[in-house]
Design a protein around this motif. Structure first.
Motif, mmCIF file in Angstrom:
data_model
loop_
_atom_site.group_PDB
_atom_site.id
_atom_site.type_symbol
_atom_site.label_atom_id
_atom_site.label_comp_id
_atom_site.label_asym_id
_atom_site.label_seq_id
_atom_site.Cartn_x
_atom_site.Cartn_y
_atom_site.Cartn_z
ATOM 1 N N ASP A 1 1.088 -1.193 -0.260
ATOM 2 C CA ASP A 1 -0.086 -0.087 0.130
ATOM 3 C C ASP A 1 0.642 1.329 -0.169
ATOM 4 O O ASP A 1 1.075 2.005 1.134
ATOM 5 C CB ASP A 1 -0.995 -0.045 1.254
ATOM 6 N N LEU A 2 1.447 1.418 -1.198
ATOM 7 C CA LEU A 2 2.315 2.668 -1.256
ATOM 8 C C LEU A 2 1.517 3.902 -1.846
ATOM 9 O O LEU A 2 0.984 3.632 -2.765
ATOM 10 C CB LEU A 2 3.454 2.351 -2.132
ATOM 11 N N GLY A 3 1.408 4.996 -0.888
ATOM 12 C CA GLY A 3 0.495 6.045 -1.397
ATOM 13 C C GLY A 3 1.311 7.227 -1.919
ATOM 14 O O GLY A 3 0.985 8.027 -2.666
ATOM 15 N N LEU A 4 2.601 7.242 -1.495
ATOM 16 C CA LEU A 4 3.580 8.253 -2.016
ATOM 17 C C LEU A 4 3.971 8.344 -3.768
ATOM 18 O O LEU A 4 3.891 7.003 -3.969
ATOM 19 C CB LEU A 4 4.945 8.489 -1.125
ATOM 20 N N PRO A 5 4.349 9.381 -4.137
ATOM 21 C CA PRO A 5 5.074 8.851 -5.306
ATOM 22 C C PRO A 5 6.416 8.305 -5.145
ATOM 23 O O PRO A 5 7.043 8.341 -4.100
ATOM 24 C CB PRO A 5 5.322 10.671 -5.782
ATOM 25 N N VAL A 6 6.685 7.786 -6.286
ATOM 26 C CA VAL A 6 8.178 6.890 -6.114
ATOM 27 C C VAL A 6 9.120 7.491 -7.226
ATOM 28 O O VAL A 6 8.934 8.402 -8.208
ATOM 29 C CB VAL A 6 7.580 5.358 -6.699
ATOM 30 N N ILE A 7 10.315 7.198 -6.832
ATOM 31 C CA ILE A 7 11.370 7.533 -7.790
ATOM 32 C C ILE A 7 11.786 6.263 -8.640
ATOM 33 O O ILE A 7 12.146 5.419 -8.301
ATOM 34 C CB ILE A 7 12.642 7.922 -6.802
ATOM 35 N N GLU A 8 11.962 6.887 -9.681
ATOM 36 C CA GLU A 8 12.039 5.741 -10.815
ATOM 37 C C GLU A 8 13.318 6.166 -11.815
ATOM 38 O O GLU A 8 13.693 7.376 -11.896
ATOM 39 C CB GLU A 8 11.076 5.220 -11.788
ATOM 40 N N HIS A 9 13.934 5.353 -12.437
ATOM 41 C CA HIS A 9 15.259 5.216 -13.131
ATOM 42 C C HIS A 9 16.318 6.317 -12.495
ATOM 43 O O HIS A 9 16.821 7.207 -13.098
ATOM 44 C CB HIS A 9 14.822 5.892 -14.526
ATOM 45 N N ASN A 10 16.671 5.939 -11.311
ATOM 46 C CA ASN A 10 17.566 6.343 -10.622
ATOM 47 C C ASN A 10 17.176 7.998 -10.377
ATOM 48 O O ASN A 10 18.350 8.915 -10.114
ATOM 49 C CB ASN A 10 19.082 6.370 -11.094
ATOM 50 N N GLY A 11 16.128 8.567 -10.358
ATOM 51 C CA GLY A 11 15.909 9.907 -10.235
ATOM 52 C C GLY A 11 15.577 10.439 -11.531
ATOM 53 O O GLY A 11 15.374 11.882 -11.430
ATOM 54 N N ALA A 12 15.406 9.753 -12.586
ATOM 55 C CA ALA A 12 15.031 10.293 -13.863
ATOM 56 C C ALA A 12 13.771 10.901 -13.633
ATOM 57 O O ALA A 12 13.191 11.866 -14.412
ATOM 58 C CB ALA A 12 15.267 9.607 -14.982
ATOM 59 N N TYR A 13 12.789 10.089 -13.038
ATOM 60 C CA TYR A 13 11.280 10.654 -12.808
ATOM 61 C C TYR A 13 11.135 10.606 -11.273
ATOM 62 O O TYR A 13 11.426 9.586 -10.751
ATOM 63 C CB TYR A 13 10.444 9.511 -13.534
ATOM 64 N N ILE A 14 10.228 11.447 -11.023
ATOM 65 C CA ILE A 14 9.252 11.083 -9.695
ATOM 66 C C ILE A 14 7.873 10.942 -10.371
ATOM 67 O O ILE A 14 7.502 11.668 -11.112
ATOM 68 C CB ILE A 14 9.256 12.282 -8.722
ATOM 69 N N SER A 15 7.419 10.069 -9.733
ATOM 70 C CA SER A 15 6.150 9.602 -10.660
ATOM 71 C C SER A 15 5.071 8.738 -9.522
ATOM 72 O O SER A 15 5.415 8.315 -8.622
ATOM 73 C CB SER A 15 6.343 8.265 -11.615
ATOM 74 N N ASP A 16 3.680 8.910 -10.222
ATOM 75 C CA ASP A 16 2.914 8.206 -9.448
ATOM 76 C C ASP A 16 2.818 6.902 -9.894
ATOM 77 O O ASP A 16 2.738 6.318 -11.071
ATOM 78 C CB ASP A 16 1.438 8.778 -10.189
ATOM 79 N N LEU A 17 3.065 5.790 -8.871
ATOM 80 C CA LEU A 17 3.093 4.495 -8.998
ATOM 81 C C LEU A 17 1.996 3.987 -9.658
ATOM 82 O O LEU A 17 2.173 2.831 -10.842
ATOM 83 C CB LEU A 17 3.300 3.858 -7.629
ATOM 84 N N ARG A 18 0.739 4.365 -9.500
ATOM 85 C CA ARG A 18 -0.480 3.540 -9.976
ATOM 86 C C ARG A 18 -0.579 3.739 -11.701
ATOM 87 O O ARG A 18 -0.964 2.906 -12.206
ATOM 88 C CB ARG A 18 -1.837 3.917 -9.077
ATOM 89 N N THR A 19 -0.453 5.313 -11.619
ATOM 90 C CA THR A 19 -0.898 5.612 -13.071
ATOM 91 C C THR A 19 0.517 5.686 -13.920
ATOM 92 O O THR A 19 0.401 5.892 -15.255
ATOM 93 C CB THR A 19 -1.503 6.926 -12.946
ATOM 94 N N GLY A 20 1.596 5.885 -13.395
ATOM 95 C CA GLY A 20 2.893 6.030 -14.028
ATOM 96 C C GLY A 20 3.164 7.511 -14.591
ATOM 97 O O GLY A 20 4.047 7.941 -15.062
ATOM 98 N N GLN A 21 2.118 8.445 -14.172
ATOM 99 C CA GLN A 21 2.358 9.935 -14.625
ATOM 100 C C GLN A 21 3.651 10.451 -13.966
ATOM 101 O O GLN A 21 3.710 10.354 -12.688
ATOM 102 C CB GLN A 21 1.072 10.602 -14.120
ATOM 103 N N HIS A 22 4.437 11.260 -14.842
ATOM 104 C CA HIS A 22 5.784 11.714 -14.205
ATOM 105 C C HIS A 22 5.216 13.013 -13.673
ATOM 106 O O HIS A 22 5.021 14.278 -14.456
ATOM 107 C CB HIS A 22 6.378 11.734 -15.461
ATOM 108 N N LEU A 23 5.668 13.246 -12.479
ATOM 109 C CA LEU A 23 5.490 14.377 -11.868
ATOM 110 C C LEU A 23 6.885 15.418 -11.927
ATOM 111 O O LEU A 23 6.621 16.863 -11.979
ATOM 112 C CB LEU A 23 5.109 14.404 -10.249
#
Length: 288
Positions: free
Chosen positions: A63-85
């Motif tokens: 149950d992760l509700g916070l945005p995640v960091i992907e690709h070593n920091g290339a993106y901060i994104s919404d895990l559920r939708t994949g939208q890049h913040l």
């Protein structure tokens, strides 16, 4: 009050080699432990070299509700939708030059409508493992592309990754870094899933887990301590910005050397066990 649940505290964990076992699975015990942390009010998220498309099937039931960091920091994104913040892309000219130097490389990019992972028709065993894994979980980003150089001209490139023999990787990385200068960050590391093949990675200088954590903390309006958990050299930038650094016993030597705490291995769920034990200690102390 425990440091895990202190106001403004942020906990960020790597995936591969840290939360995930060596077969890339998340154990039921680790899943339940992570959910106990979230339920207790811990501000928990993950930072990974992987994409949200890869994270979702690897974190079932968490149950992760916070945005995640992907690709070593290339993106901060919404895990559920994949939208890049937040997006930290390479300059197109720098990306193009790096592709020319690396030749057979994997290009991770945004085409304006969807994420893409471009790869050529001829894959060496290291790159073959990378693409093969994504085919197994039906990664929608996979795109076979004959002209990888052209991708840099038409899409936002956030990461280049080439697989080269271990003994060649340092020289290849040095040659690319010299050519691109301060316009990119080039690093290399052994790949634990593909013996004999190392990754040479090219990203924006802004694309680090450490920088992304500071950006995410500001966005979440959290101003307390930062605790990070990781095992790999790409976790060192987040170790550098953290108040508390946790590494599993299987972490690379330079990571263990900078850790505040070394836990059991990833295959023993060492990091999650340590975190949930700390939470239990706090609850017992409060009850007494």
């Amino acid at each position: 009050m425990n440091w895990l649940t202190a106001p403004g505290h942020l906990l960020v964990c790597d995936l591969d080699g840290t939360l995930l076992r060596s077969d890339t699975s998340l154990s039921d015990a680790a899943r339940d432990g992570l959910n106990r942390l979230v339920a207790a009010g811990v501000a928990l998220t993950v930072a990974s070299a992987r994409s949200t498309a890869a994270m979702r099937p690897m974190l079932p039931g968490v149950d992760l509700g916070l945005p995640v960091i992907e690709h070593n920091g290339a993106y901060i994104s919404d895990l559920r939708t994949g939208q890049h913040l937040v997006t930290n892309a390479l300059d197109p000219a720098i990306a193009g030059r790096a592709v020319e130097l690396l030749g057979d490389t994997i290009v991770t990019a945004w085409d304006g409508a969807r994420d893409r992972v471009h790869f050529g028709p001829d894959l060496n065993p290291g790159a073959g493992w990378f693409i093969g894994e994504k085919r197994r979980y039906r990664d929608p980003r996979l795109t076979e592309t004959a002209d990888l150089r052209a991708v840099a001209d038409r899409e936002q490139v956030v990461m280049l990754c080439s697989y080269v023999p271990d003994e060649d990787a340092p020289a290849v990385a040095a040659r690319v870094q010299e050519a691109v200068g301060e316009g990119a960050r080039v690093w290399t590391a052994l790949n634990s899933y593909s013996a004999g093949w190392s990754e040479v990675v090219v990203q924006s200088p802004l694309a680090t887990k450490g920088a992304a954590i500071l950006e995410l903390r500001q966005r979440l309006d959290l101003h307390g301590e930062i605790t990070v958990c990781g095992d790999h050299v790409n976790d060192l930038p987040m170790f550098a910005v953290a108040d508390r650094r946790i590494a599993p016993a299987n972490a690379q030597p330079e990571v263990r050397a900078t850790a505040s705490v070394v836990t059991g291995t990833n295959d023993d769920d060492g990091v999650v066990t340590y975190l949930t034990d700390q939470l239990a200690i706090s609850r017992r102390a409060t009850a007494e």
